[in-house]
Scaffold this active site. Structure first.
Site, PDB file in Angstrom:
ATOM      1  N   HIS A  90      -5.874  -9.763  -8.836  1.00  0.00           N
ATOM      2  CA  HIS A  90      -5.224  -8.168  -8.333  1.00  0.00           C
ATOM      3  C   HIS A  90      -3.938  -8.491  -7.645  1.00  0.00           C
ATOM      4  O   HIS A  90      -2.989  -7.658  -8.020  1.00  0.00           O
ATOM      5  CB  HIS A  90      -6.267  -7.636  -7.423  1.00  0.00           C
ATOM      6  CG  HIS A  90      -5.777  -6.531  -6.639  1.00  0.00           C
ATOM      7  ND1 HIS A  90      -5.403  -5.178  -7.463  1.00  0.00           N
ATOM      8  CD2 HIS A  90      -5.373  -6.110  -5.643  1.00  0.00           C
ATOM      9  CE1 HIS A  90      -4.929  -4.532  -6.480  1.00  0.00           C
ATOM     10  NE2 HIS A  90      -4.791  -5.033  -5.289  1.00  0.00           N
TER      11      HIS A  90
ATOM     12  N   ASP B 158      27.029  -2.040 -19.862  1.00  0.00           N
ATOM     13  CA  ASP B 158      25.701  -2.423 -20.301  1.00  0.00           C
ATOM     14  C   ASP B 158      25.731  -3.590 -18.922  1.00  0.00           C
ATOM     15  O   ASP B 158      26.590  -3.448 -18.246  1.00  0.00           O
ATOM     16  CB  ASP B 158      25.548  -3.267 -21.366  1.00  0.00           C
ATOM     17  CG  ASP B 158      24.216  -3.433 -22.029  1.00  0.00           C
ATOM     18  OD1 ASP B 158      23.487  -3.849 -21.076  1.00  0.00           O
ATOM     19  OD2 ASP B 158      23.643  -2.896 -23.051  1.00  0.00           O
TER      20      ASP B 158
ATOM     21  N   TRP C 101      -3.828 -15.026  -3.536  1.00  0.00           N
ATOM     22  CA  TRP C 101      -2.423 -15.218  -4.542  1.00  0.00           C
ATOM     23  C   TRP C 101      -1.628 -16.238  -3.840  1.00  0.00           C
ATOM     24  O   TRP C 101      -0.556 -16.475  -4.338  1.00  0.00           O
ATOM     25  CB  TRP C 101      -1.874 -13.683  -4.401  1.00  0.00           C
ATOM     26  CG  TRP C 101      -1.132 -13.280  -3.113  1.00  0.00           C
ATOM     27  CD1 TRP C 101      -1.653 -13.015  -1.894  1.00  0.00           C
ATOM     28  CD2 TRP C 101       0.284 -13.160  -3.093  1.00  0.00           C
ATOM     29  NE1 TRP C 101      -0.723 -12.665  -1.193  1.00  0.00           N
ATOM     30  CE2 TRP C 101       0.455 -12.898  -1.633  1.00  0.00           C
ATOM     31  CE3 TRP C 101       1.374 -13.792  -3.841  1.00  0.00           C
ATOM     32  CZ2 TRP C 101       1.774 -12.904  -1.128  1.00  0.00           C
ATOM     33  CZ3 TRP C 101       2.533 -13.453  -3.114  1.00  0.00           C
ATOM     34  CH2 TRP C 101       2.760 -12.999  -1.912  1.00  0.00           C
TER      35      TRP C 101
ATOM     36  N   SER D 269      12.181 -15.865 -15.209  1.00  0.00           N
ATOM     37  CA  SER D 269      12.363 -14.648 -15.464  1.00  0.00           C
ATOM     38  C   SER D 269      13.138 -13.955 -14.501  1.00  0.00           C
ATOM     39  O   SER D 269      14.328 -13.342 -14.914  1.00  0.00           O
ATOM     40  CB  SER D 269      11.274 -13.910 -16.158  1.00  0.00           C
ATOM     41  OG  SER D 269      11.489 -12.527 -15.951  1.00  0.00           O
ATOM     42  N   SER D 270      12.705 -13.989 -13.481  1.00  0.00           N
ATOM     43  CA  SER D 270      13.304 -13.202 -12.379  1.00  0.00           C
ATOM     44  C   SER D 270      14.608 -13.641 -11.891  1.00  0.00           C
ATOM     45  O   SER D 270      15.535 -12.899 -11.454  1.00  0.00           O
ATOM     46  CB  SER D 270      12.383 -13.182 -11.023  1.00  0.00           C
ATOM     47  OG  SER D 270      11.068 -12.582 -11.220  1.00  0.00           O
TER      48      SER D 270
ATOM     49  N   HIS E 152       7.742 -14.464   2.283  1.00  0.00           N
ATOM     50  CA  HIS E 152       8.111 -13.254   3.282  1.00  0.00           C
ATOM     51  C   HIS E 152       9.501 -12.608   2.566  1.00  0.00           C
ATOM     52  O   HIS E 152       9.450 -11.445   2.538  1.00  0.00           O
ATOM     53  CB  HIS E 152       8.348 -13.545   4.795  1.00  0.00           C
ATOM     54  CG  HIS E 152       8.589 -12.228   5.609  1.00  0.00           C
ATOM     55  ND1 HIS E 152       7.422 -11.564   6.063  1.00  0.00           N
ATOM     56  CD2 HIS E 152       9.269 -11.339   5.776  1.00  0.00           C
ATOM     57  CE1 HIS E 152       7.614 -10.424   6.278  1.00  0.00           C
ATOM     58  NE2 HIS E 152       9.059 -10.373   6.584  1.00  0.00           N
TER      59      HIS E 152
ATOM     60  N   GLU F 272       9.743 -12.303  -0.351  1.00  0.00           N
ATOM     61  CA  GLU F 272       9.088 -11.601  -1.537  1.00  0.00           C
ATOM     62  C   GLU F 272       8.746 -10.272  -1.217  1.00  0.00           C
ATOM     63  O   GLU F 272       8.819  -9.068  -1.779  1.00  0.00           O
ATOM     64  CB  GLU F 272       8.106 -12.361  -2.132  1.00  0.00           C
ATOM     65  CG  GLU F 272       7.218 -11.800  -3.330  1.00  0.00           C
ATOM     66  CD  GLU F 272       7.886 -11.563  -4.415  1.00  0.00           C
ATOM     67  OE1 GLU F 272       8.970 -12.335  -4.627  1.00  0.00           O
ATOM     68  OE2 GLU F 272       7.301 -10.667  -5.454  1.00  0.00           O
TER      69      GLU F 272
ATOM     70  N   TYR G  61       9.986  -8.155   0.878  1.00  0.00           N
ATOM     71  CA  TYR G  61      11.075  -7.217   1.157  1.00  0.00           C
ATOM     72  C   TYR G  61      11.591  -7.012  -0.248  1.00  0.00           C
ATOM     73  O   TYR G  61      12.160  -5.959  -0.792  1.00  0.00           O
ATOM     74  CB  TYR G  61      12.333  -7.891   1.832  1.00  0.00           C
ATOM     75  CG  TYR G  61      11.925  -8.090   3.331  1.00  0.00           C
ATOM     76  CD1 TYR G  61      11.194  -6.891   4.147  1.00  0.00           C
ATOM     77  CD2 TYR G  61      11.851  -8.953   4.248  1.00  0.00           C
ATOM     78  CE1 TYR G  61      10.771  -6.707   5.121  1.00  0.00           C
ATOM     79  CE2 TYR G  61      11.364  -8.943   5.354  1.00  0.00           C
ATOM     80  CZ  TYR G  61      10.717  -7.727   6.059  1.00  0.00           C
ATOM     81  OH  TYR G  61      10.281  -7.851   7.305  1.00  0.00           O
TER      82      TYR G  61
ATOM     83  N   SER H  31      16.498   6.693  -0.836  1.00  0.00           N
ATOM     84  CA  SER H  31      17.808   7.349  -0.431  1.00  0.00           C
ATOM     85  C   SER H  31      18.421   8.150  -1.420  1.00  0.00           C
ATOM     86  O   SER H  31      19.003   9.370  -1.270  1.00  0.00           O
ATOM     87  CB  SER H  31      18.631   6.154  -0.149  1.00  0.00           C
ATOM     88  OG  SER H  31      18.280   5.352   1.026  1.00  0.00           O
TER      89      SER H  31
ATOM     90  N   HIS I  21       5.144 -15.857  10.747  1.00  0.00           N
ATOM     91  CA  HIS I  21       4.302 -14.811  11.279  1.00  0.00           C
ATOM     92  C   HIS I  21       3.037 -14.634  10.294  1.00  0.00           C
ATOM     93  O   HIS I  21       2.279 -14.032  10.835  1.00  0.00           O
ATOM     94  CB  HIS I  21       4.922 -13.808  11.664  1.00  0.00           C
ATOM     95  CG  HIS I  21       5.505 -12.763  10.439  1.00  0.00           C
ATOM     96  ND1 HIS I  21       6.543 -12.104  10.524  1.00  0.00           N
ATOM     97  CD2 HIS I  21       5.220 -12.563   9.323  1.00  0.00           C
ATOM     98  CE1 HIS I  21       6.849 -11.668   9.331  1.00  0.00           C
ATOM     99  NE2 HIS I  21       5.854 -11.895   8.630  1.00  0.00           N
ATOM    100  N   HIS I  22       2.795 -15.248   9.302  1.00  0.00           N
ATOM    101  CA  HIS I  22       1.942 -15.094   8.420  1.00  0.00           C
ATOM    102  C   HIS I  22       0.728 -16.175   8.466  1.00  0.00           C
ATOM    103  O   HIS I  22      -0.142 -16.145   8.131  1.00  0.00           O
ATOM    104  CB  HIS I  22       2.401 -15.440   6.896  1.00  0.00           C
ATOM    105  CG  HIS I  22       3.227 -14.079   6.320  1.00  0.00           C
ATOM    106  ND1 HIS I  22       2.733 -13.037   5.852  1.00  0.00           N
ATOM    107  CD2 HIS I  22       4.627 -14.095   6.469  1.00  0.00           C
ATOM    108  CE1 HIS I  22       3.871 -12.346   5.338  1.00  0.00           C
ATOM    109  NE2 HIS I  22       4.753 -12.886   5.938  1.00  0.00           N
TER     110      HIS I  22
ATOM    111  N   THR J  60      14.824  -1.293  10.143  1.00  0.00           N
ATOM    112  CA  THR J  60      13.832  -0.537   9.455  1.00  0.00           C
ATOM    113  C   THR J  60      13.808   1.043  10.235  1.00  0.00           C
ATOM    114  O   THR J  60      13.892   1.854   9.369  1.00  0.00           O
ATOM    115  CB  THR J  60      12.554  -0.980   9.375  1.00  0.00           C
ATOM    116  OG1 THR J  60      12.453  -2.530   9.087  1.00  0.00           O
ATOM    117  CG2 THR J  60      11.705  -0.518   8.465  1.00  0.00           C
TER     118      THR J  60
ATOM    119  N   LYS K 275      16.551   3.026   8.995  1.00  0.00           N
ATOM    120  CA  LYS K 275      16.664   3.683   7.669  1.00  0.00           C
ATOM    121  C   LYS K 275      15.845   4.930   7.895  1.00  0.00           C
ATOM    122  O   LYS K 275      16.268   5.647   7.216  1.00  0.00           O
ATOM    123  CB  LYS K 275      16.048   2.653   6.800  1.00  0.00           C
ATOM    124  CG  LYS K 275      17.101   1.548   6.344  1.00  0.00           C
ATOM    125  CD  LYS K 275      16.625   0.795   5.141  1.00  0.00           C
ATOM    126  CE  LYS K 275      16.860   1.527   3.959  1.00  0.00           C
ATOM    127  NZ  LYS K 275      18.439   1.763   3.701  1.00  0.00           N
TER     128      LYS K 275
ATOM    129  N   ARG L  22     -11.214 -10.741   5.608  1.00  0.00           N
ATOM    130  CA  ARG L  22     -10.912 -10.335   4.452  1.00  0.00           C
ATOM    131  C   ARG L  22     -11.342 -11.348   3.247  1.00  0.00           C
ATOM    132  O   ARG L  22     -11.867 -12.405   3.733  1.00  0.00           O
ATOM    133  CB  ARG L  22      -9.216  -9.956   4.268  1.00  0.00           C
ATOM    134  CG  ARG L  22      -8.467 -11.238   4.411  1.00  0.00           C
ATOM    135  CD  ARG L  22      -6.932 -10.989   4.721  1.00  0.00           C
ATOM    136  NE  ARG L  22      -6.348 -11.069   3.345  1.00  0.00           N
ATOM    137  CZ  ARG L  22      -5.135 -11.324   3.091  1.00  0.00           C
ATOM    138  NH1 ARG L  22      -4.631 -12.028   3.892  1.00  0.00           N
ATOM    139  NH2 ARG L  22      -4.601 -11.143   2.040  1.00  0.00           N
TER     140      ARG L  22
END
Lengths: 287, 561
Positions: free
Chosen positions: B91, B121, B161, B199-200, B283, B285, B287, B298, B332-333, B358, B361, B480
């Site tokens: 998931h 293009d 994951w 790919s990315s 981390h 990732e 963002y 925006s 922090h994870h 943040t 924004k 969890r």
């Protein structure tokens, strides 16, 4: 679950509050922390309830209020002609500086808390916790106590509760262990945590303790339980198939009771001379 | 080549081949066609990932292991336990790598970055093709991984994951060999993520080159629409972060297959090093998953307020600073790995700093609406929902930044609630907002506003009912990734699962809205949103010509953003 069940759960939580306050176990329908049993957990709850929660609720409500005001005041009907401004130095400075100030306030509470958590005080007892797939091994190396605790099977939970109407001491599915870990009330206990295989985490919510058990590494933390009771926790790092089935059951007891338990487990008390055959009746520690 | 002849024989149309010609898609070098393929791919992957979360909430609706046992391929309780971990793992991976990233960067990025900067293009059209087509390959490998042995006899990888070592290794040892993942599922997953990463990275290089070199005359960096800024920051994060993931995955691969000991303490390695490497990628990732959403919100807020973006430069550089700080907060994870006082203090401070840009924004979006003349069309509903729910997820992030209280919250449902508020209710709301903002442009058709509005409210209520109670479960200490829980957690889990049903109804309604739109075929004009929609894509027909801007537009200094 039905609505009546909600009310029943809430009512029993309130009514049985006095009795349940002794136990460190989840309360159905509760929206708060478990009742703390250490000063550290009391500090965590105080930091969260007195500082963090009011601040985050205020910020969220403030943003929501601004959005609602905008919806009412600046919709197409109320304000047919849009204004065209794109800058306002004053508000931009305010919404940069005020959040910084709020964060400084949070940090002023946060740093003292982690110092209290992380600086381990001189301790009376050392407890070694070893994670295994999927059970816990507990050892008081200085006392010669070594026990293994795995999940209490469901039929044993029912059997234990059948003969025991005492809500305080009933067994709990997925939380009760085959062997409880005993800790003395009012003593600083230093906890060394490691693992024999994958990473586990030893956690007791009411103590404010959670530390990873990692192979090849010994982590440490501490607690000082300030009341007697039964406190439950669960493995808190995904460790495979039976991650949900290696519970932690800690009984905080008086020193006298703790010493009795140590002797019953075949251990020796710190006052006893190691060479002296003080407890000739007790069997040798099983390792 | 007959393909070219056929295209030329089409006369002076716009060289658009038939949508039934497989070569149009397999060999596509057109950024709009490739963007469309990314979006279709993301919708399919999102439905699969969403179905997995349905199995999770079904199992967790009541205490005890029940629903999973009724699945035809689950024959005993052990298989059900492992399958639960597998469902949680895939998931997460599917939603991150095959839904949010393809939709935001591949889909909307491909479609609208060239249109918004006035380019014909992407810079490397053929690299764009392989960027997309690596993704189905990667997804196929992930699905193979799902179906081959993972831990012992059990199928699929069930280590989350994050793929933490040693659970993701095959060293054996310990009391219980099945605690590890000795089967090929993890190896397939490593290959899958390597290819998704390639790919990315190819896509990211393409975007950087396009944005730096192919802006129309007068389109300076400081005149680019904020969506283009958000993609520019995002792809830089991709280029810098993904190689670290690739390195960590390669070390896992050699640890598993070539007897290296990067993460094996018995050979001098360290499992915690894996976590540092993973989160140094992980981390940035998160963002990567949210920044394009900032850009889309925006554009939407400005369009429907009929007002230019407030504090344009502040908004652009807030994203740049979020991207930069995002690289120095990863640990922090992992506050509970035993990192010690000094490191914890540093990561608390660095993490909380992110709240400042943040906040800029959030308040700038509200200031954009302030004094505006707001039309509450469907994309605007999603954008406003995003702003509020992202705020809620953001403030619980500030709570979690404090390692002192994270001791209580780490690896509990409070964390699950937090990151679903910023992703499931943040990133996904932004994707729906962007979809309903741009689908008239992409398809040429208008959708049924009533049905689409109903879908918004169903999903707004549904996801809040799913995730808000999970804060309470976390405070009570529910860990969890547990397949079963004590009865003391039953009430809020049950509510949460009810919320899933509401959300699922919303997702089904989304498919109805899509089908209705393509069946009824209401024509959308070049600009269905009015004068607020001032970016370049609205100056073209809907759908845009197959090749646009054969003569480059010239952007004047006073052009709005």
């Amino acid at each position: 679950m039905t609505r009546s069940a909600l009310f029943a759960a809430a009512a029993s939580a309130w009514a049985a509050g006095a009795a349940w306050a002794q136990t460190g176990a989840p309360t159905d329908g509760a929206i708060h922390f478990q009742e703390p049993a250490t000063q550290i957990m009391r500090d965590i709850v105080a930091f969260h309830d007195n500082w963090l929660l009011p601040i985050i609720v205020a910020v969220s409500v403030f943003v929501l209020a601004l959005l609602l005001y905008v919806v009412v005041r600046f919709n197409r009907r109320a304000n047919p002609t849009p204004r065209k401004f794109t800058h306002n130095m004053t508000v931009e400075v305010i919404w940069t500086v005020v959040p910084v100030a709020i964060l400084v306030v949070i940090a002023s509470q946060s740093f003292p808390l982690i110092i209290r958590e992380e600086q381990i005080p001189p301790s009376e007892y050392t407890l070694k916790v070893t994670g295994n797939s999927w059970f816990w091994n507990y050892e008081y190396p200085d006392l010669g106590v070594n026990i293994t605790a795995s999940r209490l099977p469901d039929e044993d939970v029912e059997a234990r509760n059948a003969g025991n109407p005492d809500a305080e001491h009933r067994a709990r599915r997925l939380l009760s262990a085959t062997e409880p870990l005993l800790v003395p009330v009012g003593a600083n206990v230093r906890v060394l945590i490691t693992s024999n295989d994958v990473i586990h985490a030893w956690a007791v919510p009411a103590f404010g303790v959670k530390e990873d058990a990692i192979q090849g590494r010994v982590n440490d933390t501490w607690f000082n339980v300030d009341r007697e009771g039964v406190f439950y926790g669960q493995c808190s790092e995904l460790c495979g198939k039976d991650h949900a089935f290696m519970p932690i059951e800690v009984h905080a007891v008086s020193r006298a009771e703790f010493e009795q338990w140590v002797l019953a487990q075949g251990g020796t008390l710190p006052s006893a001379q190691p060479a002296e055959p003080a407890t000739e009746a007790a069997p040798a520690p099983t390792r | 080549m007959s393909h070219h002849e056929a295209a030329h024989a089409g006369g002076h149309e716009d060289h658009r081949p038939s949508i039934y010609d497989p070569r149009r898609w397999l060999f596509s070098t057109n950024h709009k066609d490739i963007g469309t393929m990314y979006l279709v791919f993301a919708i399919i992957a999102g439905l699969i990932g969403g179905a997995l979360s349905g199995l999770i909430r079904w199992e967790l609706a009541d205490p005890g292991i029940g629903p999973l046992l009724s699945l035809p391929w689950i024959h005993d309780v052990d298989a059900a336990k492992h399958f639960y971990d597998v469902a949680v793992t895939y998931h997460g991976l599917i939603m991150i790598f095959f839904m949010v990233m393809p939709a935001m960067i591949g889909g909307f990025g491909n479609w609208f970055v060239p249109l918004m900067i006035g380019a014909p293009d992407m810079a490397f059209p053929r690299m764009n093709n392989i960027s997309f087509w690596l993704l189905p390959v990667s997804f196929t490998l992930a699905m193979i991984s799902f179906l081959v042995p993972g831990a012992g006899e059990h199928l699929g990888f069930g280590g989350g994951w994050t793929l933490y070592a040693p659970l993701s290794t095959n060293w054996g040892g310990g009391a219980e060999p099945a605690a590890y993942h000795d089967g090929p599922a993890m190896d397939f997953l490593i290959l899958s993520l390597h290819i998704a990463g390639a790919s990315s990275i190819l896509g990211a290089i393409n975007f950087i080159t396009t944005i730096f070199n192919m802006r129309a005359p007068g389109m300076t960096l400081h005149r680019m629409p904020l969506f283009v800024w958000s993609i520019l920051v995002t792809v830089w994060l991709l280029v810098l972060a993904l190689p670290v993931l690739a390195g960590a995955l390669t070390m896992l691969l050699t640890d598993r297959n070539f007897h290296t000991n990067f993460f094996n303490p018995a050979g001098g390695g360290d499992p915690v090093m894996y976590q540092h490497l993973f989160w140094f990628f992980g981390h940035p990732e998160v963002y990567i998953l949210i920044l394009p959403g900032f850009g889309m919100v925006s554009q939407i807020v400005s369009t429907f307020s009929r007002k230019p973006v407030f504090g344009y430069l502040g908004m652009a550089y807030a994203m740049v600073s979020i991207g930069l700080i995002g690289f120095v907060v990863w640990a922090h994870h992992m506050y509970t790995v035993g990192m010690g006082l000094d490191l914890e203090a540093y990561f608390i401070a660095a993490t909380m700093v992110i709240a400042v840009p943040t906040g800029i924004k959030i308040f700038s979006w509200i200031a954009t609406m302030w004094g505006g003349s707001i039309d509450f069309k469907v994309p605007m509903l999603w954008a406003m929902g995003f702003i509020f729910l992202f705020t809620v997820g953001g403030v619980t992030g500030v709570v979690l930044a404090n390692s002192g209280v994270d001791t209580s919250f780490h690896d509990t449902y409070y964390v699950v609630a937090h990151f679903h508020y910023v992703l499931s209710l943040g990133a996904v709301f932004a994707i729906f907002g962007g979809f309903f903002y741009w689908i008239p442009k992409m398809s040429g058709y208008r959708y049924n506003g009533f049905l689409a509005g109903l879908q918004f409210w169903l999903m707004f209520i549904g996801v809040n009912v799913v995730f808000f109670p999970q804060h309470f479960l976390g405070m009570q200490g529910m860990p969890r990734r547990h397949v079963d829980y004590n009865e003391g957690y039953a009430y809020w889990n049950n509510i949460s699962s009810l919320g899933y049903l509401i959300t699922a109804a919303g997702v089904l309604l989304f498919l109805v809205v899509l089908a209705e739109m393509f069946l009824v075929k209401r024509k959308a004009g070049a600009n269905p949103w009015g004068e607020g929609a001032s970016t370049l894509e609205w100056s073209l027909s809907s759908p845009p010509p197959f090749h646009q801007f054969n003569e480059l537009p010239v952007i004047k200094p006073d052009a709005g953003h």
